[in-house]
Motif scaffolding. Structure first.
Motif, PDB file in Angstrom:
ATOM      1  N   TYR A 150       0.836  -1.199   0.000  1.00  0.00           N
ATOM      2  CA  TYR A 150       0.000   0.000   0.000  1.00  0.00           C
ATOM      3  C   TYR A 150       0.873   1.251   0.000  1.00  0.00           C
ATOM      4  O   TYR A 150       2.075   1.205   0.299  1.00  0.00           O
ATOM      5  N   GLY A 151       0.238   2.352  -0.331  1.00  0.00           N
ATOM      6  CA  GLY A 151       0.961   3.619  -0.334  1.00  0.00           C
ATOM      7  C   GLY A 151       0.016   4.775  -0.582  1.00  0.00           C
ATOM      8  O   GLY A 151      -1.124   4.593  -1.019  1.00  0.00           O
ATOM      9  N   ALA A 152       0.493   5.968  -0.304  1.00  0.00           N
ATOM     10  CA  ALA A 152      -0.298   7.178  -0.508  1.00  0.00           C
ATOM     11  C   ALA A 152       0.647   8.355  -0.687  1.00  0.00           C
ATOM     12  O   ALA A 152       1.803   8.329  -0.249  1.00  0.00           O
ATOM     13  N   ARG A 153       0.144   9.400  -1.348  1.00  0.00           N
ATOM     14  CA  ARG A 153       0.929  10.618  -1.500  1.00  0.00           C
ATOM     15  C   ARG A 153       0.025  11.837  -1.528  1.00  0.00           C
ATOM     16  O   ARG A 153      -1.107  11.785  -2.014  1.00  0.00           O
ATOM     17  N   VAL A 154       0.538  12.929  -0.981  1.00  0.00           N
ATOM     18  CA  VAL A 154      -0.133  14.221  -0.998  1.00  0.00           C
ATOM     19  C   VAL A 154       0.764  15.184  -1.774  1.00  0.00           C
ATOM     20  O   VAL A 154       1.958  15.321  -1.452  1.00  0.00           O
ATOM     21  N   SER A 155       0.193  15.830  -2.783  1.00  0.00           N
ATOM     22  CA  SER A 155       0.967  16.732  -3.635  1.00  0.00           C
ATOM     23  C   SER A 155       0.373  18.131  -3.596  1.00  0.00           C
ATOM     24  O   SER A 155      -0.856  18.298  -3.671  1.00  0.00           O
ATOM     25  N   GLY A 179      -3.105  32.241  -9.593  1.00  0.00           N
ATOM     26  CA  GLY A 179      -2.446  30.951  -9.400  1.00  0.00           C
ATOM     27  C   GLY A 179      -2.762  30.364  -8.040  1.00  0.00           C
ATOM     28  O   GLY A 179      -2.000  30.565  -7.091  1.00  0.00           O
ATOM     29  N   PRO A 180      -3.875  29.660  -7.888  1.00  0.00           N
ATOM     30  CA  PRO A 180      -4.220  29.103  -6.575  1.00  0.00           C
ATOM     31  C   PRO A 180      -3.293  27.952  -6.191  1.00  0.00           C
ATOM     32  O   PRO A 180      -2.544  27.431  -7.021  1.00  0.00           O
ATOM     33  N   THR A 181      -3.366  27.560  -4.923  1.00  0.00           N
ATOM     34  CA  THR A 181      -2.616  26.411  -4.434  1.00  0.00           C
ATOM     35  C   THR A 181      -3.488  25.171  -4.553  1.00  0.00           C
ATOM     36  O   THR A 181      -4.556  25.092  -3.959  1.00  0.00           O
ATOM     37  N   HIS A 182      -3.052  24.209  -5.344  1.00  0.00           N
ATOM     38  CA  HIS A 182      -3.809  22.978  -5.543  1.00  0.00           C
ATOM     39  C   HIS A 182      -3.193  21.849  -4.717  1.00  0.00           C
ATOM     40  O   HIS A 182      -1.975  21.676  -4.692  1.00  0.00           O
ATOM     41  N   VAL A 183      -4.055  21.078  -4.067  1.00  0.00           N
ATOM     42  CA  VAL A 183      -3.626  19.918  -3.286  1.00  0.00           C
ATOM     43  C   VAL A 183      -4.355  18.691  -3.811  1.00  0.00           C
ATOM     44  O   VAL A 183      -5.585  18.681  -3.903  1.00  0.00           O
ATOM     45  N   ASP A 184      -3.593  17.667  -4.186  1.00  0.00           N
ATOM     46  CA  ASP A 184      -4.152  16.414  -4.700  1.00  0.00           C
ATOM     47  C   ASP A 184      -3.650  15.255  -3.851  1.00  0.00           C
ATOM     48  O   ASP A 184      -2.548  15.311  -3.280  1.00  0.00           O
ATOM     49  N   VAL A 185      -4.458  14.205  -3.787  1.00  0.00           N
ATOM     50  CA  VAL A 185      -4.123  13.020  -2.989  1.00  0.00           C
ATOM     51  C   VAL A 185      -4.324  11.780  -3.854  1.00  0.00           C
ATOM     52  O   VAL A 185      -5.275  11.705  -4.645  1.00  0.00           O
ATOM     53  N   SER A 186      -3.446  10.809  -3.711  1.00  0.00           N
ATOM     54  CA  SER A 186      -3.619   9.521  -4.380  1.00  0.00           C
ATOM     55  C   SER A 186      -3.153   8.411  -3.448  1.00  0.00           C
ATOM     56  O   SER A 186      -2.310   8.628  -2.579  1.00  0.00           O
ATOM     57  N   THR A 196      -5.561  -4.653  -7.489  1.00  0.00           N
ATOM     58  CA  THR A 196      -5.120  -3.413  -6.859  1.00  0.00           C
ATOM     59  C   THR A 196      -6.265  -2.403  -6.849  1.00  0.00           C
ATOM     60  O   THR A 196      -6.933  -2.208  -7.865  1.00  0.00           O
ATOM     61  N   PHE A 197      -6.488  -1.782  -5.704  1.00  0.00           N
ATOM     62  CA  PHE A 197      -7.479  -0.725  -5.584  1.00  0.00           C
ATOM     63  C   PHE A 197      -6.758   0.628  -5.524  1.00  0.00           C
ATOM     64  O   PHE A 197      -5.689   0.747  -4.905  1.00  0.00           O
ATOM     65  N   THR A 198      -7.345   1.652  -6.167  1.00  0.00           N
ATOM     66  CA  THR A 198      -6.727   2.978  -6.195  1.00  0.00           C
ATOM     67  C   THR A 198      -7.753   4.049  -5.817  1.00  0.00           C
ATOM     68  O   THR A 198      -8.960   3.883  -6.001  1.00  0.00           O
ATOM     69  N   LEU A 199      -7.239   5.145  -5.282  1.00  0.00           N
ATOM     70  CA  LEU A 199      -8.044   6.321  -4.951  1.00  0.00           C
ATOM     71  C   LEU A 199      -7.280   7.555  -5.392  1.00  0.00           C
ATOM     72  O   LEU A 199      -6.068   7.673  -5.162  1.00  0.00           O
ATOM     73  N   GLU A 200      -7.989   8.489  -6.026  1.00  0.00           N
ATOM     74  CA  GLU A 200      -7.384   9.752  -6.426  1.00  0.00           C
ATOM     75  C   GLU A 200      -8.358  10.879  -6.100  1.00  0.00           C
ATOM     76  O   GLU A 200      -9.541  10.811  -6.435  1.00  0.00           O
TER      77      GLU A 200
END
Length: 240
Positions: A150-155, A179-186, A196-200
Motif C-alpha cells: 500500500y501507499g499514498a501521496r499528498v501533492s 495561481g491558486p494552491t492545488h492539493v491532490d491526494v492519491s 489493486t485498488f486505487t483512490l485519487e
C-alpha cells in the motif's frame, strides 16, 4: 455584448527555438537526488493572438445562416456589425531564461514504520517578456508513504498569477488568471498479486479559479470565477 470571431492564419510561419541548458545533478544516496538547471531559450516567430474589429468575411455568410444556434432576432447582425476578430500571428523573437531546483529522497533511514516516507520537491523561476500562460514562480511538493502492499501521496502545487492573453476585451489590455494552491491526494492498496485498488482526489481544498482583466495593464479587475469542486476517482485493476 461584443460579437467575437476566432480565425486561423494560413500565412503563419512555424516558430523555432534555440536552447541552452546547463544542469548539475548529485545522486547522494539510493534514489536520492539534488539537481539544478539553468536554461535560456530564444524563440523566433513565437505565435500569439491579436484582435481586430472588422466585418465578418462574406465567405462565412452561408455557414452563419445555416447554423441552428444563430438567431437573427437576438444576435448582433454579423453582416452589418463589425465583430472583434482574434487572429494568430508571428510575434517575432522572445527570450526565456530561468532556473529550476529539484530535490527527491526516500527517507528509508528513519526507523520503522516511518522508513516508507519520501519527499519530492521542485521550484522553477522564469523570466520571460510578453509570453502568455507563463508564471514567474512555480512550486511543487509531494510527501509520500509507500510499502510493498500500500501507499499514498499528498501533492501541492502553486504558481504565480499569469497572463492568459494580451488581447484583452472591452478596453482591457490583458486577461489574467490567478495561481491558486492545488492539493491532490492519491493512494493504492494491493489486495493480492492480481488485484489493486486505487483512490485519487483532485483539488482537495476546493480551490476556485479566478480570472481577471488588467484595465490599462496595472489593475486587477475580477471578470469570472470558475468552481469545479473536489473530484474523487475510485479504481480497481485486475491483472491475469
Amino acid at each position: 455584448m461584443n460579437g467575437t470571431v476566432s480565425t486561423g492564419n494560413p500565412g503563419l510561419d512555424p516558430f523555432t527555438s534555440n536552447n541552452m541548458d546547463l544542469g548539475f545533478e548529485w545522486y547522494f544516496a539510493e534514489e536520492a537526488l539534488i539537481a539544478a538547471t539553468y536554461f535560456s531559450k530564444e524563440l523566433d516567430g513565437f505565435i500569439e493572438s491579436k484582435t481586430e474589429e472588422k466585418l465578418v468575411d462574406p465567405a462565412y455568410y452561408d455557414f452563419i445562416n445555416s447554423d441552428d444556434q444563430y438567431e437573427a432576432g437576438i444576435s448582433q447582425n454579423p453582416f452589418t456589425t463589425p465583430y472583434i476578430h482574434s487572429i494568430p500571428f508571428n510575434k517575432g523573437t522572445n527570450e526565456v531564461t530561468g532556473f529550476e531546483i529539484a530535490y527527491q529522497q526516500p527517507l528509508s533511514f528513519l526507523p520503522a514504520p516511518f522508513n516508507g516516507l519520501g519527499i519530492l520537491a521542485n521550484y522553477t523561476s522564469v523570466d520571460a517578456e510578453l509570453i502568455e500562460g507563463m508564471s514567474k514562480n512555480s512550486y511543487n511538493f509531494t510527501l509520500y508513504y509507500e510499502q510493498e502492499s500500500y501507499g499514498a501521496r499528498v501533492s501541492m502545487n502553486k504558481r504565480d498569477d499569469y497572463i492568459t492573453d494580451f488581447t484583452g476585451s472591452n478596453g482591457n489590455l490583458e486577461h489574467g488568471t490567478t495561481g491558486p494552491t492545488h492539493v491532490d491526494v492519491s493512494a493504492f492498496y494491493n489486495f493480492n498479486e492480481n488485484l489493486t485498488f486505487t483512490l485519487e482526489v483532485l483539488n482537495l481544498t476546493d480551490e476556485y479559479e479566478r480570472l481577471y482583466t488588467t484595465g490599462d495593464g496595472t489593475l486587477d479587475l475580477m471578470r469570472e470565477y470558475n468552481h469545479t469542486g473536489t473530484t474523487y476517482f475510485f479504481g480497481a485493476r485486475y491483472v491475469m
